[in-house]
Design an enzyme around this catalytic site. Structure first.
Site, PDB file in Angstrom:
ATOM      1  N   ASP A  52      22.730  33.932  22.068  1.00  0.00           N
ATOM      2  CA  ASP A  52      24.429  34.010  21.807  1.00  0.00           C
ATOM      3  C   ASP A  52      24.761  33.194  22.212  1.00  0.00           C
ATOM      4  O   ASP A  52      26.360  33.101  22.536  1.00  0.00           O
ATOM      5  CB  ASP A  52      25.037  35.546  21.821  1.00  0.00           C
ATOM      6  CG  ASP A  52      26.583  34.984  21.410  1.00  0.00           C
ATOM      7  OD1 ASP A  52      26.777  34.165  20.048  1.00  0.00           O
ATOM      8  OD2 ASP A  52      27.538  35.876  21.645  1.00  0.00           O
ATOM      9  N   ASP A  82      26.990  29.763  15.939  1.00  0.00           N
ATOM     10  CA  ASP A  82      27.234  31.036  16.647  1.00  0.00           C
ATOM     11  C   ASP A  82      27.378  32.516  15.373  1.00  0.00           C
ATOM     12  O   ASP A  82      28.776  32.091  14.831  1.00  0.00           O
ATOM     13  CB  ASP A  82      28.596  30.869  17.325  1.00  0.00           C
ATOM     14  CG  ASP A  82      29.403  31.749  17.628  1.00  0.00           C
ATOM     15  OD1 ASP A  82      28.920  32.805  18.222  1.00  0.00           O
ATOM     16  OD2 ASP A  82      30.360  32.041  18.552  1.00  0.00           O
ATOM     17  N   HIS A  86      24.639  38.518  17.493  1.00  0.00           N
ATOM     18  CA  HIS A  86      24.917  38.444  16.349  1.00  0.00           C
ATOM     19  C   HIS A  86      25.136  38.647  14.960  1.00  0.00           C
ATOM     20  O   HIS A  86      25.358  37.347  14.616  1.00  0.00           O
ATOM     21  CB  HIS A  86      27.015  39.195  16.665  1.00  0.00           C
ATOM     22  CG  HIS A  86      27.467  37.634  17.356  1.00  0.00           C
ATOM     23  ND1 HIS A  86      28.446  37.040  16.801  1.00  0.00           N
ATOM     24  CD2 HIS A  86      27.896  36.403  18.650  1.00  0.00           C
ATOM     25  CE1 HIS A  86      28.723  36.471  16.844  1.00  0.00           C
ATOM     26  NE2 HIS A  86      27.590  36.095  18.200  1.00  0.00           N
ATOM     27  N   GLU A 108      30.786  41.161  17.316  1.00  0.00           N
ATOM     28  CA  GLU A 108      31.013  40.170  18.418  1.00  0.00           C
ATOM     29  C   GLU A 108      31.840  39.812  18.364  1.00  0.00           C
ATOM     30  O   GLU A 108      32.630  40.049  19.535  1.00  0.00           O
ATOM     31  CB  GLU A 108      29.474  39.600  18.564  1.00  0.00           C
ATOM     32  CG  GLU A 108      29.848  39.568  20.464  1.00  0.00           C
ATOM     33  CD  GLU A 108      29.798  38.376  20.411  1.00  0.00           C
ATOM     34  OE1 GLU A 108      30.865  37.684  21.803  1.00  0.00           O
ATOM     35  OE2 GLU A 108      30.469  37.621  19.966  1.00  0.00           O
TER      36      GLU A 108
HETATM   37 ZN   LIG Z   1      29.194  34.432  19.359  1.00  0.00          ZN
END
Ligand SMILES: [Zn+2]
Length: 453
Positions: free
Chosen positions: A351, A289, A277, A323
């Site tokens: 992810d 992230d 994402h 996301e």
């Molecule tokens: Zn993530």
């Protein structure tokens, strides 16, 4: 967010000598990734632009930057899939302080507003604090919760080896805390940051409201300040905290999934998706992230190009948007996958951070999983140890018409040190571990392309 294998017994795979050629390719993928570090360099450029919260100008800027990079890398097709997404902004005021107490007056608390929270108005909310560890304790408070700030202090259990499981057991406080507390008349929620690191950097993340229950502001406290509040409440149970926030939700914003592909030479209508994402939280820069996942996915295609591998099937990398606080990008793509005439062979999601490769968690039938497991001698060249049945990821999990939905699983021990916080910076990414992830996914994609599923 990635789910973890449901079984822990890893079957022994016999070494298949027929994979000699494939192992050679796998070694070349590893060498190219480790020596050229192209994905890692792109991650540096991406994170230098700052965080990429859904709906922000920066998020769209990053998508357009990546589109240009895919075009420059010579991908056969690069296109945008429009998606309307939620647009929450943190604002500039984010403060908490003990305002009434003989012992602790004026003690400031380090907080991060939870994503989606309403603001407090200029005067803030001021109230006594009641600490609970879970929703049962909250329900037991009954009337006592009325007019109070509920402090939910159950930590991510450090005794659980699988950090994602520990996270899953603690995150209900963050996501549903405001709904549960407001049911009992509370005026605000503070949670202990859900983290594996003992520092005072607060971790944000999504929280939700229910339209039939009053909306109350929600924040996370730095882990150390959360411990401080627990101790302070023992000495002064009637201390009062003021929280002031000016975050708000704006109308939905226009955004995009970004898609880049190498067209298959024999079966162009058969698609192998690899993605992550593109949005991040606005704390830190979303290096781990999920800047890592998208740059590794893009590098999978780039590695094919660098090694001159011409795929038989279409290899498609997808940068899903939103996301973190809505999953609209994932929804949009799975709707597309359902309605399109293409055949989705597999969808792989990255992810779970930038740790060293560990395994692939596969949502498919047992024969397909056994088939992929038989490739372990090849996958092991990039340090993949296991292939197991389990969840895939929130962006690919709904591509139900794919034969397999797959989660790439790197080492998870440090993931939640950084997750959704100012700790998530480019400097915490280790180039070798990151690049082995690109090679591991490229190797899996190579095998799926070669043999199908
Ligand atoms: Zn993530």
């Amino acid at each position: 967010m990635l789910l973890f294998p449901t079984s822990s017994s890893y079957s022994q795979t016999k070494i298949n000598n027929n994979f000699k050629e494939e192992m050679k390719i796998a070694d070349q993928l590893v060498r190219s990734a480790l020596t050229e570090r192209k994905g890692y360099q792109l991650l540096k450029e991406l994170t230098d632009m700052g965080p990429r919260l859904s709906g922000s100008e920066n998020s769209v800027k990053a998508i357009m930057w990546a589109k240009k990079k895919m075009e420059e890398a010579g991908f056969d097709k690069v296109w945008l899939q429009p998606v309307m997404i939620p647009h929450w902004v943190r604002g500039t005021v984010e403060q908490a302080e003990i305002v009434k107490s003989k012992l602790f007056k004026n003690r400031k608390l380090t907080i991060a507003t939870l994503g989606g929270s309403i603001g407090t108005g200029e005067k803030g909310i001021t109230a006594e604090v009641l600490e609970v560890k879970n929703f049962d304790e909250l329900r037991a408070l009954g009337e006592k919760a009325k007019g109070k700030i509920i402090f939910m202090s159950r930590p991510l259990d450090p005794g659980i080896i699988q950090t994602f499981r520990g996270y899953g057991q603690a995150v209900d406080q963050r996501v549903f805390g405001a709904i549960e507390a407001a049911k009992h008349g509370a005026v605000g929620v503070m949670i202990k940051s859900i983290t594996t690191k003992y520092d005072n950097v607060p971790h944000t993340g999504v929280m939700i409201y229910n339209d039939t229950i009053p909306k109350i502001p929600s924040v996370a406290l730095g882990y150390q300040d959360a411990d401080f509040v627990s101790e302070a409440l023992k000495k002064d149970p009637h201390l009062e905290v003021r929280i002031t926030l000016d975050c708000k939700t704006l109308p939905d914003a226009q955004s995009y999934n970004l898609v880049g592909e190498l067209t298959g030479s024999e079966f162009p209508e058969e698609i192998i998706v690899v993605g992550g994402h593109s949005d991040s939280w606005d704390k830190g820069v979303g290096a781990n992230d999920d800047g890592t996942g998208i740059m590794q996915s893009m590098e999978v295609l780039d590695l094919f190009k660098r090694l001159g591998i011409k795929p038989k099937r279409t290899i498609r990398c997808v940068f899903f948007i939103n996301e973190e606080n809505g999953s609209r990008g994932g929804e949009k793509y799975s709707e597309y996958a359902k309605s399109s005439k293409e055949i989705h062979v597999a969808a792989i999601e990255a992810d779970a951070g930038s740790g060293s490769p560990r395994g692939f968690s596969i949502d498919s039938d047992s024969l397909t999983i056994e088939n992929i497991r038989s490739w372990l001698p090849v996958l092991k060249r990039s340090d993949i140890d296991w292939v197991e049945k389990g969840g895939s990821g929130s962006d690919v999990g709904d591509i139900k018409n794919a034969k397999a939905r797959i989660g790439y699983v790197p080492d998870p021990q440090r993931y939640f040190d950084y997750h959704h916080s100012d700790n998530d910076q480019f400097a915490i990414i280790h180039p070798r571990e990151f690049e082995l992830g690109s090679a591991a996914m490229a190797t899996l994609v190579y095998m799926i392309d070669l043999y199908g599923l």
